[in-house]
Design a protein around this motif. Structure first.
Motif, PDB file in Angstrom:
ATOM      1  N   LYS A   1       0.798  -1.238   0.000  1.00  0.00           N
ATOM      2  CA  LYS A   1       0.000   0.000   0.000  1.00  0.00           C
ATOM      3  C   LYS A   1       0.826   1.281   0.000  1.00  0.00           C
ATOM      4  O   LYS A   1       0.310   2.332  -0.347  1.00  0.00           O
ATOM      5  CB  LYS A   1      -1.014  -0.008   1.142  1.00  0.00           C
ATOM      6  N   ASN A   2       2.107   1.206   0.386  1.00  0.00           N
ATOM      7  CA  ASN A   2       2.906   2.435   0.378  1.00  0.00           C
ATOM      8  C   ASN A   2       3.804   2.578  -0.850  1.00  0.00           C
ATOM      9  O   ASN A   2       4.700   3.414  -0.878  1.00  0.00           O
ATOM     10  CB  ASN A   2       3.741   2.520   1.659  1.00  0.00           C
ATOM     11  N   VAL A   3       3.541   1.753  -1.847  1.00  0.00           N
ATOM     12  CA  VAL A   3       4.275   1.885  -3.110  1.00  0.00           C
ATOM     13  C   VAL A   3       3.619   2.995  -3.923  1.00  0.00           C
ATOM     14  O   VAL A   3       2.424   2.946  -4.211  1.00  0.00           O
ATOM     15  CB  VAL A   3       4.264   0.565  -3.903  1.00  0.00           C
ATOM     16  N   LYS A   4       4.404   4.021  -4.270  1.00  0.00           N
ATOM     17  CA  LYS A   4       3.816   5.212  -4.903  1.00  0.00           C
ATOM     18  C   LYS A   4       4.206   5.402  -6.354  1.00  0.00           C
ATOM     19  O   LYS A   4       3.701   6.310  -7.016  1.00  0.00           O
ATOM     20  CB  LYS A   4       4.247   6.470  -4.130  1.00  0.00           C
ATOM     21  N   VAL A   5       5.156   4.597  -6.842  1.00  0.00           N
ATOM     22  CA  VAL A   5       5.633   4.793  -8.220  1.00  0.00           C
ATOM     23  C   VAL A   5       5.797   3.453  -8.928  1.00  0.00           C
ATOM     24  O   VAL A   5       5.865   2.403  -8.289  1.00  0.00           O
ATOM     25  CB  VAL A   5       6.988   5.553  -8.255  1.00  0.00           C
ATOM     26  N   SER A   6       5.867   3.510 -10.239  1.00  0.00           N
ATOM     27  CA  SER A   6       6.071   2.288 -11.024  1.00  0.00           C
ATOM     28  C   SER A   6       7.533   1.852 -10.960  1.00  0.00           C
ATOM     29  O   SER A   6       8.426   2.667 -10.719  1.00  0.00           O
ATOM     30  CB  SER A   6       5.688   2.532 -12.482  1.00  0.00           C
ATOM     31  N   ILE A   7       7.757   0.559 -11.182  1.00  0.00           N
ATOM     32  CA  ILE A   7       9.130   0.038 -11.228  1.00  0.00           C
ATOM     33  C   ILE A   7       9.820   0.516 -12.515  1.00  0.00           C
ATOM     34  O   ILE A   7      10.914   1.061 -12.482  1.00  0.00           O
ATOM     35  CB  ILE A   7       9.112  -1.516 -11.212  1.00  0.00           C
ATOM     36  N   GLU A   8       9.151   0.312 -13.650  1.00  0.00           N
ATOM     37  CA  GLU A   8       9.811   0.535 -14.938  1.00  0.00           C
ATOM     38  C   GLU A   8      10.095   2.011 -15.215  1.00  0.00           C
ATOM     39  O   GLU A   8      11.217   2.390 -15.539  1.00  0.00           O
ATOM     40  CB  GLU A   8       8.950  -0.037 -16.085  1.00  0.00           C
ATOM     41  N   ASP A   9       9.061   2.829 -15.121  1.00  0.00           N
ATOM     42  CA  ASP A   9       9.214   4.220 -15.567  1.00  0.00           C
ATOM     43  C   ASP A   9       9.828   5.135 -14.519  1.00  0.00           C
ATOM     44  O   ASP A   9      10.412   6.164 -14.872  1.00  0.00           O
ATOM     45  CB  ASP A   9       7.840   4.797 -15.974  1.00  0.00           C
ATOM     46  N   THR A  10       9.666   4.787 -13.236  1.00  0.00           N
ATOM     47  CA  THR A  10      10.090   5.739 -12.205  1.00  0.00           C
ATOM     48  C   THR A  10      11.190   5.188 -11.293  1.00  0.00           C
ATOM     49  O   THR A  10      12.267   5.761 -11.210  1.00  0.00           O
ATOM     50  CB  THR A  10       8.883   6.218 -11.389  1.00  0.00           C
ATOM     51  N   LEU A  11      10.940   4.060 -10.622  1.00  0.00           N
ATOM     52  CA  LEU A  11      11.969   3.544  -9.715  1.00  0.00           C
ATOM     53  C   LEU A  11      13.287   3.317 -10.449  1.00  0.00           C
ATOM     54  O   LEU A  11      14.367   3.572  -9.912  1.00  0.00           O
ATOM     55  CB  LEU A  11      11.510   2.230  -9.059  1.00  0.00           C
ATOM     56  N   GLN A  12      13.186   2.831 -11.673  1.00  0.00           N
ATOM     57  CA  GLN A  12      14.401   2.501 -12.432  1.00  0.00           C
ATOM     58  C   GLN A  12      15.351   3.680 -12.601  1.00  0.00           C
ATOM     59  O   GLN A  12      16.542   3.498 -12.792  1.00  0.00           O
ATOM     60  CB  GLN A  12      14.011   1.984 -13.821  1.00  0.00           C
ATOM     61  N   LYS A  13      14.785   4.894 -12.547  1.00  0.00           N
ATOM     62  CA  LYS A  13      15.640   6.081 -12.735  1.00  0.00           C
ATOM     63  C   LYS A  13      16.250   6.552 -11.416  1.00  0.00           C
ATOM     64  O   LYS A  13      17.046   7.490 -11.399  1.00  0.00           O
ATOM     65  CB  LYS A  13      14.804   7.222 -13.326  1.00  0.00           C
ATOM     66  N   ALA A  14      15.856   5.903 -10.306  1.00  0.00           N
ATOM     67  CA  ALA A  14      16.202   6.471  -8.998  1.00  0.00           C
ATOM     68  C   ALA A  14      17.630   6.165  -8.541  1.00  0.00           C
ATOM     69  O   ALA A  14      18.185   6.897  -7.728  1.00  0.00           O
ATOM     70  CB  ALA A  14      15.201   5.996  -7.937  1.00  0.00           C
ATOM     71  N   TYR A  15      18.225   5.079  -9.021  1.00  0.00           N
ATOM     72  CA  TYR A  15      19.583   4.767  -8.560  1.00  0.00           C
ATOM     73  C   TYR A  15      20.628   5.382  -9.489  1.00  0.00           C
ATOM     74  O   TYR A  15      20.727   5.019 -10.656  1.00  0.00           O
ATOM     75  CB  TYR A  15      19.811   3.257  -8.461  1.00  0.00           C
ATOM     76  N   THR A  16      21.382   6.330  -8.922  1.00  0.00           N
ATOM     77  CA  THR A  16      22.379   7.029  -9.742  1.00  0.00           C
ATOM     78  C   THR A  16      23.785   6.780  -9.241  1.00  0.00           C
ATOM     79  O   THR A  16      24.736   7.454  -9.646  1.00  0.00           O
ATOM     80  CB  THR A  16      22.110   8.550  -9.713  1.00  0.00           C
ATOM     81  N   GLY A  17      23.941   5.819  -8.316  1.00  0.00           N
ATOM     82  CA  GLY A  17      25.258   5.543  -7.758  1.00  0.00           C
ATOM     83  C   GLY A  17      25.377   5.986  -6.301  1.00  0.00           C
ATOM     84  O   GLY A  17      26.276   5.569  -5.582  1.00  0.00           O
ATOM     85  N   ASN A  18      24.456   6.845  -5.871  1.00  0.00           N
ATOM     86  CA  ASN A  18      24.446   7.293  -4.468  1.00  0.00           C
ATOM     87  C   ASN A  18      23.563   6.352  -3.640  1.00  0.00           C
ATOM     88  O   ASN A  18      22.339   6.399  -3.715  1.00  0.00           O
ATOM     89  CB  ASN A  18      23.931   8.733  -4.408  1.00  0.00           C
ATOM     90  N   ARG A  19      24.199   5.485  -2.853  1.00  0.00           N
ATOM     91  CA  ARG A  19      23.460   4.423  -2.161  1.00  0.00           C
ATOM     92  C   ARG A  19      22.536   4.961  -1.069  1.00  0.00           C
ATOM     93  O   ARG A  19      21.387   4.516  -0.943  1.00  0.00           O
ATOM     94  CB  ARG A  19      24.445   3.395  -1.582  1.00  0.00           C
ATOM     95  N   ASP A  20      23.030   5.918  -0.279  1.00  0.00           N
ATOM     96  CA  ASP A  20      22.181   6.462   0.797  1.00  0.00           C
ATOM     97  C   ASP A  20      20.921   7.096   0.237  1.00  0.00           C
ATOM     98  O   ASP A  20      19.835   6.928   0.765  1.00  0.00           O
ATOM     99  CB  ASP A  20      22.955   7.531   1.598  1.00  0.00           C
ATOM    100  N   GLU A  21      21.132   7.823  -0.863  1.00  0.00           N
ATOM    101  CA  GLU A  21      19.986   8.484  -1.507  1.00  0.00           C
ATOM    102  C   GLU A  21      18.952   7.450  -1.970  1.00  0.00           C
ATOM    103  O   GLU A  21      17.738   7.664  -1.845  1.00  0.00           O
ATOM    104  CB  GLU A  21      20.498   9.255  -2.721  1.00  0.00           C
ATOM    105  N   TYR A  22      19.457   6.345  -2.510  1.00  0.00           N
ATOM    106  CA  TYR A  22      18.549   5.302  -3.013  1.00  0.00           C
ATOM    107  C   TYR A  22      17.756   4.668  -1.869  1.00  0.00           C
ATOM    108  O   TYR A  22      16.550   4.459  -1.976  1.00  0.00           O
ATOM    109  CB  TYR A  22      19.328   4.233  -3.779  1.00  0.00           C
ATOM    110  N   PHE A  23      18.445   4.379  -0.762  1.00  0.00           N
ATOM    111  CA  PHE A  23      17.723   3.779   0.375  1.00  0.00           C
ATOM    112  C   PHE A  23      16.662   4.740   0.914  1.00  0.00           C
ATOM    113  O   PHE A  23      15.580   4.327   1.313  1.00  0.00           O
ATOM    114  CB  PHE A  23      18.713   3.359   1.479  1.00  0.00           C
ATOM    115  N   LYS A  24      16.975   6.030   0.867  1.00  0.00           N
ATOM    116  CA  LYS A  24      16.003   7.044   1.282  1.00  0.00           C
ATOM    117  C   LYS A  24      14.804   7.051   0.307  1.00  0.00           C
ATOM    118  O   LYS A  24      13.645   7.119   0.713  1.00  0.00           O
ATOM    119  CB  LYS A  24      16.681   8.422   1.302  1.00  0.00           C
ATOM    120  N   TYR A  25      15.142   6.953  -0.975  1.00  0.00           N
ATOM    121  CA  TYR A  25      14.098   6.981  -2.007  1.00  0.00           C
ATOM    122  C   TYR A  25      13.125   5.810  -1.850  1.00  0.00           C
ATOM    123  O   TYR A  25      11.909   5.980  -1.896  1.00  0.00           O
ATOM    124  CB  TYR A  25      14.732   6.951  -3.413  1.00  0.00           C
ATOM    125  N   ILE A  26      13.680   4.604  -1.634  1.00  0.00           N
ATOM    126  CA  ILE A  26      12.775   3.442  -1.543  1.00  0.00           C
ATOM    127  C   ILE A  26      12.004   3.428  -0.219  1.00  0.00           C
ATOM    128  O   ILE A  26      10.937   2.842  -0.127  1.00  0.00           O
ATOM    129  CB  ILE A  26      13.498   2.099  -1.789  1.00  0.00           C
TER     130      ILE A  26
END
Ligand SMILES: [Zn+2]
Length: 459
Positions: free
Chosen positions: A334-359
C-alpha cells in the motif's frame, strides 16, 4: 400517407431485426498480459487495501470462458500473434501483425465492421502503434515497424484513435520528438483527411473540452511513447483510459450504423514484465473503470450492445503465493507510490544512501532486514560495475528488480518470468450474443464469435 409498399418494407425490416439479432455496438476490451492472477490480485487489493466495495466489473460479467493463448510457432505467444488471433480468428507467428504465417493479410474485425458501415475506434494506454491496436487496422510481418503501422493507420479510415505514441507520426526534425526516418508528417496527413488531432500533453484540456459531432474523426496521441502508468499519474493529469473510452463512445455512438471499438489496457503487461505488482494492480483497476463506461452504455442499449473482455496472454508468471505459507499480505503494497519501470528505475544514480532514502519514501521500504539490504547492495555492486547488467534482469536495472522482488515476497507472491507465460486466460462477456462465449475456447474462436455477433463470418 404511407404507401402499402413502404409498410411492407417496414414490416420486413422489423422481421429481419427480430430473427437475426445482431450486436450493433461492439466493445472489445483487451487486457494485455491480464491473466487470472492479475485479475485476482487487483480485486483483492481493491477490497482489502483500498477498502472499496464490490468485485471488479471484469470479474462480474455473466458469460465467461477460458481461452488458449499460444501462437502458430510457440506455446508462449507475444501480443502480435495473440492479438492477430483475437482480431482475425487466425493463428500466426510471434511478431506478425494481422498477417498469416505466409505473410498474407488477414481481415480484421475492425475491417469487417467498416464493411458494414459501422464506425470504428482504437484506444490504448500504450503507443497506438503497439501490437494490440495494430492488429486491428494494419498489416505487417514486423510488429517493430511502428512507422509502417502508423502509415497504415493514415489509410485505415478508423474514426477514432486515442492513446500514446505520436513519435511515429510526427515529422522528423520538427518540434515534436519523432522516430520517423522519412520526410512524412502523418499528423498533418491526418489533418488533411479531416481528422481533428490532439497531440502531446498540452492537448489534454482541448481533448477534455471537445464535444464530438456526428461524422467527426479524431487522432489523439498524448505522449511521444506510452501513456504513463496509472500509479505514476494518480492525479490524472493526462486523459485516463476511462476518459478516452468515454470520448470514443460520445463520438462513435452518433453513427446510426453502430460501432466497433477496441480498448486496450496495455500497460498491465508492461508492469508485469517489470515484476511490478502495484503497477499491475493500478492499471488493471483503470482498465476496469474503462469497462464501466461501456457497461453504462450497455445498460441504455442492452439489446444492441456486446462487451467482450479478453486477454491476449499472461505476463510475468505472477504467482499469488510464495514459499511455504498460506497468506497474501497485500497491505505490504500500500505504500508503493511509483512504477518500477518508468520511475523507480531512474532512482539509482550511484548514491546508495539516496537510493535507500528513495525506496523508504516511495516503495514503503522504511526498514529492511539484513537479508533484504544485502540483496539491494549486491544489485548495486552489479550495476556499478557493469552498465549492461540489466541484460540478466529482463532488461530492467538490477536494483529495481531487487526492490520489486523484495516487495513481492513481502506481499507473499513472486514472478517466474520477465516475459509472457503459456497459461490459459479468462474471458468475460455481456450483451447481445454473449451466451455463446462460454467454455474452453481457442483464442481464434473469440474473433469468430464476435464476427458472428456482428452478423458476419470468419472462415
Ligand atoms: Zn508483453
Amino acid at each position: 400517407m404511407i404507401s402499402r409498399k413502404k409498410i411492407m418494407l417496414m414490416a420486413m425490416s422489423l422481421m429481419a431485426v427480430s430473427s437475426f439479432a445482431q450486436a450493433k455496438y461492439v466493445f472489445y476490451f483487451i487486457g494485455d498480459g491480464m491473466g487470472a492472477g492479475q485479475r485476482q490480485i487487483s480485486e483483492e487489493y481493491k477490497k482489502n487495501v483500498l477498502k472499496k466495495d464490490g468485485k471488479l466489473l471484469l470479474n462480474s460479467l455473466p458469460a465467461t470462458a477460458i481461452t488458449t493463448t499460444y501462437s502458430a510457432d510457440t506455446l508462449i505467444t507475444d501480443s502480435a500473434a495473440a492479438g492477430t488471433a483475437l482480431a482475425t480468428g487466425h493463428k500466426t507467428n510471434n511478431g506478425y501483425i494481422a498477417k498469416d504465417t505466409k505473410g498474407n493479410n488477414l481481415k480484421t474485425l475492425l475491417e469487417i465492421a467498416q464493411d458494414k458501415g459501422m464506425s470504428t475506434g482504437l484506444v490504448t494506454t500504450t503507443r497506438i502503434t503497439h501490437a494490440t491496436p495494430a492488429v486491428f487496422a494494419s498489416h505487417n510481418i514486423d510488429r517493430d515497424d511502428e512507422n509502417g503501422i502508423a502509415e497504415d493507420y493514415v489509410k485505415s479510415n478508423v474514426d477514432y484513435f486515442a492513446g500514446g505514441g505520436y513519435r511515429h507520426f510526427a515529422a522528423k526534425g520538427g518540434e515534436l520528438s519523432s522516430k520517423r526516418k522519412d520526410g512524412r508528417d502523418l499528423i498533418k496527413e491526418f489533418q488533411d483527411k479531416g481528422y481533428k488531432t490532439f497531440i502531446g500533453e498540452k492537448s489534454t484540456q482541448d481533448f477534455e473540452k471537445w464535444a464530438p459531432k456526428a461524422g467527426e474523426k479524431a487522432f489523439a496521441a498524448f505522449k511521444a511513447s506510452h501513456m504513463p502508468y496509472t500509479v505514476d499519474d494518480i492525479q490524472e493529469t493526462l486523459p485516463t483510459l476511462k476518459e478516452m473510452t468515454a470520448k470514443g463512445i460520445d463520438l462513435l455512438s452518433q453513427d446510426k450504423d453502430g460501432f466497433f471499438m477496441m480498448v486496450e489496457g496495455g500497460r498491465i503487461d508492461h508492469a508485469s514484465h517489470a515484476q511490478d505488482a502495484v503497477g499491475t494492480i493500478y492499471d488493471t483497476l483503470a482498465f476496469d473503470d474503462a469497462i464501466k463506461t461501456a457497461y453504462e452504455f450497455y445498460e441504455k442499449h442492452p439489446q444492441d450492445t456486446l462487451i467482450v473482455v479478453a486477454a491476449d496472454h499472461e505476463t510475468g508468471g505472477m504467482g499469488l503465493g510464495f514459499g511455504n505459507n498460506y497468506f497474501l499480505k497485500l497491505d505490504e503494497l500500500k505504500n508503493v507510490k511509483v512504477s518500477i519501470e518508468d520511475t523507480l528505475q531512474k532512482a539509482y544514480t550511484g548514491n546508495r544512501d539516496e537510493y535507500f532514502k528513495y525506496i523508504a519514501e516511495n516503495m514503503g521500504l522504511t526498514t529492511l532486514t539484513s537479508d533484504e539490504k544485502q540483496k539491494i547492495e549486491q544489485a548495486m555492486d552489479l550495476e556499478d560495475k557493469d552498465k549492461d547488467a540489466s541484460k540478466n534482469f529482463g532488461g530492467y536495472s538490477p536494483t529495481s528488480i531487487a526492490v520489486a522482488h523484495i516487495i513481492s515476497e513481502r506481499a507473499g507472491m513472486q514472478w517466474t518470468s520477465y516475459a509472457h507465460t503459456a497459461v490459459q486466460v479468462p474471458l468475460a462477456t455481456i450483451g447481445e450474443g454473449a451466451d455463446k462465449f462460454v467454455g474452453f475456447k481457442d483464442n481464434t474462436e473469440v474473433a469468430k464469435l464476435i464476427a458472428e455477433s456482428m452478423g458476419a463470418k470468419i472462415k
